[in-house]
Design a protein around this motif. Structure first.
Motif, mmCIF file in Angstrom:
data_model
loop_
_atom_site.group_PDB
_atom_site.id
_atom_site.type_symbol
_atom_site.label_atom_id
_atom_site.label_comp_id
_atom_site.label_asym_id
_atom_site.label_seq_id
_atom_site.Cartn_x
_atom_site.Cartn_y
_atom_site.Cartn_z
ATOM 1 N N VAL A 78 0.852 -1.193 0.000
ATOM 2 C CA VAL A 78 0.000 0.000 0.000
ATOM 3 C C VAL A 78 0.883 1.236 0.000
ATOM 4 N N ARG A 79 0.579 2.146 -0.906
ATOM 5 C CA ARG A 79 1.317 3.413 -0.987
ATOM 6 C C ARG A 79 0.300 4.551 -1.014
ATOM 7 N N LEU A 80 0.379 5.407 -0.026
ATOM 8 C CA LEU A 80 -0.584 6.494 0.118
ATOM 9 C C LEU A 80 0.102 7.843 -0.094
ATOM 10 N N HIS A 81 -0.496 8.678 -0.929
ATOM 11 C CA HIS A 81 0.038 10.003 -1.222
ATOM 12 C C HIS A 81 -0.981 11.049 -0.783
ATOM 13 N N ARG A 82 -0.524 12.005 0.028
ATOM 14 C CA ARG A 82 -1.408 13.058 0.514
ATOM 15 C C ARG A 82 -0.593 14.312 0.809
ATOM 16 N N ASP A 83 -1.043 15.426 0.246
ATOM 17 C CA ASP A 83 -0.407 16.722 0.486
ATOM 18 C C ASP A 83 1.094 16.679 0.218
ATOM 19 N N GLY A 84 1.476 15.983 -0.838
ATOM 20 C CA GLY A 84 2.884 15.932 -1.223
ATOM 21 C C GLY A 84 3.721 14.948 -0.434
ATOM 22 N N ARG A 85 3.112 14.219 0.498
ATOM 23 C CA ARG A 85 3.837 13.238 1.301
ATOM 24 C C ARG A 85 3.388 11.828 0.933
ATOM 25 N N THR A 86 4.314 10.887 1.032
ATOM 26 C CA THR A 86 4.028 9.486 0.712
ATOM 27 C C THR A 86 4.310 8.609 1.919
ATOM 28 N N SER A 87 3.406 7.659 2.162
ATOM 29 C CA SER A 87 3.627 6.698 3.235
ATOM 30 C C SER A 87 3.434 5.290 2.693
#
Length: 310
Positions: free
Chosen positions: A47-56
């Motif tokens: 799982v790769r989550l991208h939000r507000d320019g950040r990736t987790s």
């Protein structure tokens, strides 16, 4: 410190991946049940989550079948589109979970689904995120105007609400989730039809006449719900559509449609599900309102004619 709990999420689209990922980041053991090409991608990439320019890249266990779970889980989340519920329910029924939480607009099927899963363990809810899925993962945002919504269930919902808030989600609780889901179905049907007719939410938001027609259609639907004994909730949504003069409500919705609510939360989902989930919600809105005439004509003008005579 978060008390670690075990969870399974059925559905690995945008909503499923976001809730699975955020709950895993909060310290819970999360198993994401996926199928087909998505299962292959997630098994390989995670799982790769991208939000507000950040990736987790949260530590989520990807499984293909409930039989692959290590045992009973505290909570199972249903996170699929409305048109996928019927095919997902047999899978969800095989998940050994103490509590089941739905994060999908079940519209008029809320009670039947709860009965099928067991009312004593089912909590009706709806997600508060939107986004898109691509080759590099899920890009998402939280819809500030519509937090994650969880129905009250005799106190059984409290642990779920604590889990979600611990994962950073804004959560609202409601006394009557069935009415909330019916209201939401009518709301989305009216706005979605207007977006599809205009082509996109920005164009709609620039067209005062089209936005006014949208407001009238949703108002008609809400008034029909009330006549049939279904409370229109949340109250602010009822007020803006049924009590606030159009001189005020139409410019308000024009701004919302041109802003993030329209362009990020509503437009992408409506356009991508025109012939799947949205078509189902449009029909559900007709059924829930008893085929209210203004809403009916509004849906027909966007290409969603009645499937049966009035």
């Amino acid at each position: 410190m978060t008390q670690q709990r075990s969870m399974a999420v059925v559905g690995a689209g945008v909503v499923g991946q976001v809730y699975a990922g955020r709950l895993a980041e909060a310290g819970h053991r999360v198993h994401l049940i996926s199928r087909g090409a998505t299962l292959t991608d997630l098994t390989r990439e995670g799982v790769r989550l991208h939000r507000d320019g950040r990736t987790s890249t949260p530590d989520v266990d990807i499984v293909a079948d409930p039989a692959d779970l290590p045992g009973e889980v505290d909570v199972a989340y249903l996170a699929v589109r409305a048109d996928q519920v019927e095919s997902a329910l047999p899978l969800l029924e095989r998940v050994p979970a103490r509590v089941v939480v739905t994060l999908v607009n079940l519209a008029g099927e809320a009670r039947p689904v709860a009965d099928r899963l067991g009312r004593e363990r089912t909590i009706l809810g709806f997600s508060g995120v939107g986004g898109t899925r691509g080759p590099d993962g899920v890009t998402y945002h939280e819809v500030k105007q519509q937090p994650t919504t969880i129905g009250r269930a005799g106190g059984r919902e409290q642990a779920v609400v604590a889990d979600l808030r611990g994962a950073g989600f804004t959560v609202d609780t409601v006394d009557d989730p069935v009415a909330w889901l019916a209201t939401h179905a009518v709301f989305i049907a009216g706005i979605g039809a207007a977006i599809l007719r205009s082509g996109d939410s920005t164009t709609l938001g620039r067209d005062r006449a089209a936005t006014s027609q949208m407001v009238l259609a949703v108002r008609d639907g809400f008034q029909a719900l009330s006549r049939l004994g279904t409370p229109v909730i949340p109250t602010p949504l009822k007020v803006i559509f049924t009590q606030v003069p159009r001189l005020i409500s139409v410019p308000y919705w024009q701004r919302q449609l041109r802003g993030e609510l329209g362009t990020l939360a509503l437009e992408p989902h409506v356009l991508s599900t025109r012939d799947t989930e949205f078509r189902m919600l449009a029909e559900a809105a007709r059924e829930l309102t008893g085929w209210s005439p203004i809403l009916d004509r509004h849906l027909a003008s966007a290409g969603f004619s009645a499937e049966r005579p009035r």
